[in-house]
Design an enzyme around this catalytic site. Sequence first.
Site, short mmCIF file in Angstrom:
data_model
loop_
_atom_site.label_atom_id
_atom_site.label_comp_id
_atom_site.label_asym_id
_atom_site.label_seq_id
_atom_site.Cartn_x
_atom_site.Cartn_y
_atom_site.Cartn_z
CE LYS A 193 -0.88 27.02 -4.91
NZ LYS A 193 -0.01 27.84 -4.02
CG ASN A 195 10.56 10.38 -1.49
OD1 ASN A 195 9.59 10.08 -2.17
ND2 ASN A 195 11.32 11.42 -1.76
CG ASP A 227 -2.00 1.07 1.16
OD1 ASP A 227 -2.57 1.25 0.07
OD2 ASP A 227 -2.27 1.71 2.20
CG ASP A 250 -0.52 14.38 -0.28
OD1 ASP A 250 -1.55 14.11 0.36
OD2 ASP A 250 0.60 14.49 0.24
CD GLU A 297 2.29 8.48 4.92
OE1 GLU A 297 2.58 9.68 4.81
OE2 GLU A 297 1.41 7.91 4.23
CG ASP A 357 -11.28 12.53 -2.69
OD1 ASP A 357 -10.11 12.58 -3.14
OD2 ASP A 357 -11.59 13.00 -1.58
#
Length: 210
Positions: A122, A92, A40, A118, A65, A154
């Site tokens: 921009k 990372n 994941d 995320d 993560e 989403d």
Amino acid sequence: MSVVRVREHVNPLSKKYQTPVSPPDWQTVYAQPDQPLHLDIGCGKGRFLLTLAQVQPDWNFLGLEIREPLVDQANNWRTEAGLNNLHYLFCNVNNSLRPILTSVPPNTLQRVSIQFPDPWFKRKQQKRRVVQPELVTELAEFLVSGGTVFLQSDVLEVAEEMRDRFDQHSAFQRQQHDWLAVNPLTVPTERETSTLERGEPVYRVVFDRV
């Protein structure tokens, strides 16, 4: 179950996160290292995997993560739950995915999920998004034939970009043309639950490694 509060967004391109992770010895991490592995990417607080690891004890689960306090918290929850098929790793993904996948037992990576990454709206920040062509190439190299990649967001723009990058790689084939109406993993993330409770859409797609 106490919850650590951390920054919502972390820039993976900042100097702080440019050192690749040194993977652990998986023989000491998992009770049965050769079980199928579910990866994941961007696991957040880790509750999704915490539930899934209990529902599917015949799988191993690895959450990646970039926010270290969340990883520490999730591993504490894992220990409290007595799970030996689950681990969380601070890293990372942009520079650590290859050393991680090179180190896991061969032919065990069978399932990958990337959920609600995320969005970095921009344009100048979009190079920070997790699903870059290099990530797709690395997953194609290490995911077993017949393995699956599950993507959901989403944010339509983000979902489309992730979908398109896997579509563009010859190693992956989309299971169906339309967005999936139901999560095939059955266990929702917190973000998925809250989005659906607000009556807002979630865009999901599954790819097979061919």
